[in-house]
Structures are given as C-alpha cells and as structure tokens.
Design an enzyme around this catalytic site. Structure first.
Site: not given
Length: 312
Positions: A138-140
C-alpha cells in the site's frame, strides 16, 4: 555509506526485454540478485548515466549499466519495535491494518521505520522470507488491510493468488467531483516521463483495471467503493485522475481544473487541503494457503476519513 567500487558494463542486445535486476545478476555474477535488487531500490544503479530504481524495468539492450556496490552488511534491514495493528493471525498468514504514514518496506529516503522492519522484530523467522513475507504493498499515505506470509509456502501461494487475480482487494475513497455512476477503468499505466515518483496512463504501460461504484454524493465530492482487478503502483490514484475525479488530498494526482465556485466555499477549500490521499483498503478476501477456505476481513474507515465525510 562507504562505496566499495564502481562497476560499469554494456548490456547485450540479446538481453532486450528482460528485467533490470535479472540482467544485472547475469552481468555481475559476483553479486546475488536480491543484493542487486536492493541496490536498484536504493538509487545505486544507473542506466546510461540515469538513476533507475525499478527492479522490473525492461532493458532495451545496448545500454551502459553502472552499479555502486556497498558493503553487504550495510544493506541488512534492521529489526525495529514498531507497532502492528493485527486484524488476524495464524501460523501461515498475518493480516494487518496499516495506518497512513507508514511505509511498507525500505527504499530510497526510507531506510528504516517500515512495516518490513517491524516484521523482522516481531517475527524472527521473517528474515528467511523474501521481503519478510510482504507480497503486496500500500502507498505510504494509503491506510488499510494487507496480507503477509509467515512461511515460504504461504508466500509462494499468495503470490500465485495475486498473479491469478484471486485476492479480492476493495477500497473506499473520496474524490473531487460529483459522479453520476460507477464504472470500470481499463487503461494501461507506466511511470511518468518527467515526474519519476508518479505514474501515468499510457498505451505503452502495463494492463490495469479498476472497478468503482458510488456510495454517496455530495455538493462537490463523491464517496466511492473501489475494487482492484490488477495491482499497479498508484493504480487507483492514477485511474481516478484519468477520469477527472482525483482523490481528495492526493499530492501527486490532484492537478486538475476545479469548478470556479469551489475554492470560494471555505468548507470545501479546507477539504482540498486534506493532508493525504483519502483512500483506505477496507476489505480483503482470499483462499487460505493451508486451510483452503475463503477468508474475508473488513475494517472501518480511519478517523481522519470519517471526519472528512462529515465535513463534505
């Protein structure tokens, strides 16, 4: 870090179409592929004097490839006592609810303080698994559910499920604009030409499919549910921008023309400045690697997105 040496070599045309990390492992046989992959991620590999940090980038053939090796012990990921919000756990898999702001694994600019570092601390055996058992990201600044393997059998099984599109990943998001209806976006995605930390829709990109539906509509925004069919980097964010409904708060994909009366409204102007992309992975479903039964998990929206919904 102290560099050991500088190595450059010209790639053969016979290597055309192969992944960068694979090509490097063939050309620099004194290093393992996993070590070379880490060098790529840490911006220590040049292709024709330009930094490339994508291990899966395809080589055309004939390029000059340069690596900046470090002492291998400096590339070892360090266990760190970082809290993990565990939703489910057994001897084979781990389901966590990732908060926004937490990076999944070390890379350029994020050498520590990641989920991978946390896994190495809490699960000693994870050091023997590729990426400590992490099979997807998942993106940051995207929150929500992730599945992590706890042994090599589960790791390979989960990778196969992902490849066969048999892991259901669903999200909730808030976008700018008032959608009329849901739909499907089938547009290929590749890395942006100029903004190297961003992606873009392009006919030369990888096949990417996103399904979405409307949950509720507001004056200037829409609350939507999203289901991934593929899992490209920034896929939802890129696709939403492509159809001109970018995610609220997205720092990379909110460059669009806003309705003339939008910023005149004080409430919606504050929403426009939401500090992260309003995206949450709320549902995950898969066949258990050992038990073989279908298991599903759902988590509620985090507090910041719940409060955002109240404001719009």
């Amino acid at each position: 870090m102290k560099k050991i040496q500088l190595n450059s070599i010209a790639s053969s045309c016979s290597l055309s179409g192969q992944r960068l990390d694979l090509v490097l492992s063939k050309l620099f046989r004194e290093y393992s592929r996993s070590y070379l992959k880490k060098l790529i991620i840490m911006n220590q590999v040049l292709v024709n004097e330009s930094i490339v940090n994508q291990p899966d980038k395809k080589i055309l053939g004939g390029e000059t490839l340069t690596i900046h090796p470090f002492s291998k012990d400096l590339l070892v990921d360090i266990p760190e006592n970082i809290f993990l919000d565990i939703v489910y756990e057994d001897s084979d898999i781990l389901i966590i609810n990732k908060p926004a702001g937490l990076v999944v694994h070390p890379g350029s600019g994020n050498k520590s303080g990641t989920i991978l570092n946390a896994l190495l601390y809490h699960y000693k055996n994870s050091k023997d698994l590729p990426r400590a058992g992490i099979v997807h990201r998942l993106d940051k600044d995207t929150s929500g559910l992730m599945v992590i393997a706890k042994n090599i059998f589960s790791y390979n099984h989960l990778l196969l499920l992902l490849k066969e599109k048999k892991i259901i990943r669903e999200y909730e998001g808030i976008v700018h604009g008032k959608m009329i209806a849901g739909g499907t976006i089938n547009k290929p995605i590749m890395r942006h030409y100029n903004r190297r930390t961003c992606m873009m829709v392009h006919h030369l990109g990888k096949p990417s499919v996103t399904h979405y539906k409307v949950l509720s509509r507001f004056k200037f925004h829409t609350h939507i549910a999203i289901r991934l069919e593929t899992g490209r980097t920034h896929q939802i964010r890129v696709h939403m921008l492509h159809i001109k409904y970018p995610l609220v708060g997205d720092p990379c994909y909110s460059g669009f023309k806003i309705q003339s009366n939008y910023r005149k409204d004080k409430k919606t102007n504050k929403i426009y400045k939401f500090p992260r992309q309003a995206l949450h992975a709320n549902h995950l479903s898969l066949h258990h690697p050992i038990k073989k039964n279908v298991m599903s998990w759902t988590v509620p929206l985090p507090q910041d997105i719940q409060e955002l919904l109240l404001k719009i």
